[in-house]
Design an enzyme around this catalytic site. Sequence first.
Site, PDB file in Angstrom:
ATOM      1  N   ARG A   1       3.000   1.313 -11.809  1.00 35.36           N
ATOM      2  CA  ARG A   1       3.778   0.733 -12.471  1.00 35.36           C
ATOM      3  C   ARG A   1       4.245  -0.060 -10.869  1.00 35.36           C
ATOM      4  O   ARG A   1       5.425  -0.487 -10.797  1.00 35.36           O
ATOM      5  CB  ARG A   1       4.969   0.977 -12.975  1.00 35.36           C
ATOM      6  CG  ARG A   1       4.662   0.849 -14.244  1.00 35.36           C
ATOM      7  CD  ARG A   1       5.508   2.235 -15.488  1.00 35.36           C
ATOM      8  NE  ARG A   1       5.544   3.344 -15.268  1.00 35.36           N
ATOM      9  CZ  ARG A   1       5.662   4.640 -15.676  1.00 35.36           C
ATOM     10  NH1 ARG A   1       7.155   4.331 -16.500  1.00 35.36           N
ATOM     11  NH2 ARG A   1       6.174   5.399 -15.969  1.00 35.36           N
TER      12      ARG A   1
ATOM     13  N   GLY B   1      -2.825  14.904 -18.335  1.00 34.24           N
ATOM     14  CA  GLY B   1      -1.136  15.556 -18.509  1.00 34.24           C
ATOM     15  C   GLY B   1      -0.544  15.674 -17.963  1.00 34.24           C
ATOM     16  O   GLY B   1      -1.352  16.626 -16.584  1.00 34.24           O
TER      17      GLY B   1
ATOM     18  N   LYS C   1      12.084   2.034  25.484  1.00 34.45           N
ATOM     19  CA  LYS C   1      11.644   3.376  24.349  1.00 34.45           C
ATOM     20  C   LYS C   1      10.765   4.270  26.077  1.00 34.45           C
ATOM     21  O   LYS C   1      11.041   3.573  26.277  1.00 34.45           O
ATOM     22  CB  LYS C   1      10.011   2.430  24.752  1.00 34.45           C
ATOM     23  CG  LYS C   1       9.150   2.502  23.260  1.00 34.45           C
ATOM     24  CD  LYS C   1       7.633   1.781  23.718  1.00 34.45           C
ATOM     25  CE  LYS C   1       6.879   2.925  24.590  1.00 34.45           C
ATOM     26  NZ  LYS C   1       5.581   2.806  25.714  1.00 34.45           N
TER      27      LYS C   1
ATOM     28  N   ARG D   1      11.600 -12.906  46.930  1.00 33.47           N
ATOM     29  CA  ARG D   1      11.885 -13.775  46.062  1.00 33.47           C
ATOM     30  C   ARG D   1      11.269 -14.937  47.404  1.00 33.47           C
ATOM     31  O   ARG D   1      10.997 -14.945  48.902  1.00 33.47           O
ATOM     32  CB  ARG D   1      13.820 -13.521  46.429  1.00 33.47           C
ATOM     33  CG  ARG D   1      14.237 -14.566  44.933  1.00 33.47           C
ATOM     34  CD  ARG D   1      15.632 -14.229  45.173  1.00 33.47           C
ATOM     35  NE  ARG D   1      16.558 -13.402  44.890  1.00 33.47           N
ATOM     36  CZ  ARG D   1      17.527 -12.948  45.529  1.00 33.47           C
ATOM     37  NH1 ARG D   1      18.047 -13.672  46.795  1.00 33.47           N
ATOM     38  NH2 ARG D   1      17.884 -11.724  45.337  1.00 33.47           N
TER      39      ARG D   1
HETATM   40  C1  UD1 Z   1       7.526  12.965 -17.971  1.00 31.95           C
HETATM   41  C2  UD1 Z   1       8.016  14.191 -18.940  1.00 31.95           C
HETATM   42  C3  UD1 Z   1       9.320  14.160 -19.982  1.00 31.95           C
HETATM   43  C4  UD1 Z   1      10.559  13.906 -18.953  1.00 31.95           C
HETATM   44  C5  UD1 Z   1      10.324  13.272 -17.804  1.00 31.95           C
HETATM   45  C6  UD1 Z   1      11.183  13.409 -16.509  1.00 31.95           C
HETATM   46  C7  UD1 Z   1       5.631  15.627 -19.867  1.00 31.95           C
HETATM   47  C8  UD1 Z   1       4.771  15.190 -21.318  1.00 31.95           C
HETATM   48  N1  UD1 Z   1       7.116  14.824 -19.816  1.00 31.95           N
HETATM   49  O1  UD1 Z   1       7.506  12.100 -18.608  1.00 31.95           O
HETATM   50  O2  UD1 Z   1      10.079  15.008 -20.991  1.00 31.95           O
HETATM   51  O3  UD1 Z   1      11.499  13.207 -20.180  1.00 31.95           O
HETATM   52  O4  UD1 Z   1       8.639  13.726 -17.591  1.00 31.95           O
HETATM   53  O5  UD1 Z   1      10.801  12.130 -15.986  1.00 31.95           O
HETATM   54  O6  UD1 Z   1       5.388  16.259 -18.768  1.00 31.95           O
HETATM   55  N2  UD1 Z   1       0.804  13.161 -13.743  1.00 31.95           N
HETATM   56  C9  UD1 Z   1       0.524  14.291 -12.899  1.00 31.95           C
HETATM   57  N3  UD1 Z   1      -1.107  14.572 -13.996  1.00 31.95           N
HETATM   58  C10 UD1 Z   1      -0.900  13.857 -15.535  1.00 31.95           C
HETATM   59  C11 UD1 Z   1      -0.141  13.457 -15.582  1.00 31.95           C
HETATM   60  C12 UD1 Z   1       1.568  12.928 -14.953  1.00 31.95           C
HETATM   61  O7  UD1 Z   1       0.530  14.980 -12.022  1.00 31.95           O
HETATM   62  O8  UD1 Z   1      -1.532  14.001 -15.447  1.00 31.95           O
HETATM   63  C13 UD1 Z   1       2.017  13.838 -12.683  1.00 31.95           C
HETATM   64  C14 UD1 Z   1       3.209  12.799 -12.396  1.00 31.95           C
HETATM   65  O9  UD1 Z   1       2.484  11.645 -11.173  1.00 31.95           O
HETATM   66  C15 UD1 Z   1       4.231  12.749 -11.882  1.00 31.95           C
HETATM   67  C16 UD1 Z   1       5.056  13.480 -12.950  1.00 31.95           C
HETATM   68  O10 UD1 Z   1       3.829  14.386 -13.228  1.00 31.95           O
HETATM   69  O11 UD1 Z   1       5.118  12.944 -10.680  1.00 31.95           O
HETATM   70  C17 UD1 Z   1       5.308  13.263 -14.708  1.00 31.95           C
HETATM   71  O12 UD1 Z   1       4.468  12.477 -14.827  1.00 31.95           O
HETATM   72  P1  UD1 Z   1       4.778  10.865 -15.932  1.00 31.95           P
HETATM   73  O13 UD1 Z   1       3.384   9.871 -16.430  1.00 31.95           O
HETATM   74  O14 UD1 Z   1       5.802  10.148 -14.886  1.00 31.95           O
HETATM   75  O15 UD1 Z   1       5.599  11.535 -17.124  1.00 31.95           O
HETATM   76  P2  UD1 Z   1       6.390  10.939 -18.394  1.00 31.95           P
HETATM   77  O16 UD1 Z   1       6.106  10.216 -19.025  1.00 31.95           O
HETATM   78  O17 UD1 Z   1       7.814  10.266 -17.276  1.00 31.95           O
HETATM   79 CA    CA Z   2       8.123   9.468 -14.376  1.00 34.53          CA
END
Ligand code: UD1
Ligand code: CA
Length: 450
Positions: A15, A78, A332, A421
């Site tokens: 996004r 996830g 600098k 000069r």
């Molecule tokens: C997540 C939470 C939600 C919470 C919200 C708060 C879960 C399932 N949901 O949702 O309950 O209210 O954050 O902001 O946890 N990431 C990984 N690997 C992955 C997926 C995500 O490293 O496979 C990292 C992303 O880079 C990010 C963070 O985890 O920094 C959160 O992931 P994101 O997809 O933004 O979760 P939300 O849908 O916002």
């Molecule tokens: Ca998020």
Amino acid sequence: MARAGIILAAGMGTRMKSALPKVMHEVAGLPMVGHVIQAMRGAGVERIVVVTHKAGDAVRAFAEKMGAESVIQDPQLGTGHAAACAAPLLKDFAGTVIVCYGDMPLVTSATFDASFASQAETGMAMIGFRPADSGAYGRMILDRARLLDRIVEFKDANAEERAETLCNAGILAAATKEFFYWAGKLDNNNAQKEYYLTDVPSLAKADGVRCAVIEADEVEMMGVNSRAELAKAEAAMQVRLRAAALKNFVGLVAPDTVHFSHDTVLEPDCAVEPYVVFAPGVTVRSGARIRAFSHLEGVEVGSGAIIGPYARLRPGTVVEEDVHIGNFVELKNTRIEKGAKANHLTYLGDARVGAGANIGCGTITCNYDGFFKHKTDIGAGAFIGSDTALVAPVKIGDGVMTGAGSVITKDVPANALVVTRAPQVEKPGWAEKYRAVKKAEKAAKAAKKP
Ligand code: UD1
Ligand code: CA
């Protein structure tokens, strides 16, 4: 109890529509993930593992620079799966682990500390908050004892669950060994077919370990997913930094117009006029004044110094006590020693200016030959005439005077006058005669026109 941390940062942040991984976008001059690392360090977290995308080289390099470890999550299945990816590094860690997302730049050490304290009492702790707009956050359902019953992700929630205002911020503290045990037992039977970190408390509950929920401030818990949210986080961070400066007795007459970096050091009783930008790496000592519309980066300003208005101080610059740097002066990698002055329209790069020297308007150090940078050394008490070009490498001795408009290419011994000069040529009455001739030519041309 020893403390470890896992920062989830493997999402690509689609996004943001950016070539830079989301967590590398900066807030107050520091990548978002850096703020989370710093807040964890402040809470005494000794080992920090950042979970990254396989294309996240920049994130891994940055984590290493900040003294954190990293792992790759591939593919992204996830948040629960992401946290489990830290197991090879942390599963034998004897202590507590805290999990946090990498896109929460406003999170504080105090909140991590509170999570650890609550975990020590209950066995597990998470942070909740009540945002003005609950949007798509996971909803936290509490039981009668005010402990967490379960978290329902927005996409999986029914109307009644969606009406719940307590949202999951994304911070979880647990005993390390148990945490990885539960993270390994997660399934993906949900709307997104993902392994949810948010299902860990339910697994813990089934094993008799309860999760406490602490409520934290909405602004602090903000997660950044878009450019608009990044700008909002920056604004909130600036509010925090300005308030801290005022509390530290910094004279800010228009705080809302001053832009700080995460590491700006302003000593008590220095003054900062409106519209000043502090890029990273600035220290300003007590009694110095930074005048309006100045831009400083990687510099130290001594007490009693006056900078600007409209000055630009670039990295590697040290301005000692009682120095005056005026409008449209750029420095600098330059040291300006005690009491020296450069008040107007000057560029000094890779230079030293001795104590009490006076740098005239329009002085320039020619420090770059297109291939290499060279040093200019100006002695104490020197008087550099207006519009002097100092062709580096060059050394101007103590007390030297240079004539205005000189181009100095060779070293000058102490206390000499140097002028390069061309001699002045004077032709009495020449201008008057010239004007008369041209006027006549113009009149003749006009008379010829039909
Ligand atoms: C997540 C939470 C939600 C919470 C919200 C708060 C879960 C399932 N949901 O949702 O309950 O209210 O954050 O902001 O946890 N990431 C990984 N690997 C992955 C997926 C995500 O490293 O496979 C990292 C992303 O880079 C990010 C963070 O985890 O920094 C959160 O992931 P994101 O997809 O933004 O979760 P939300 O849908 O916002
Ligand atoms: Ca998020």
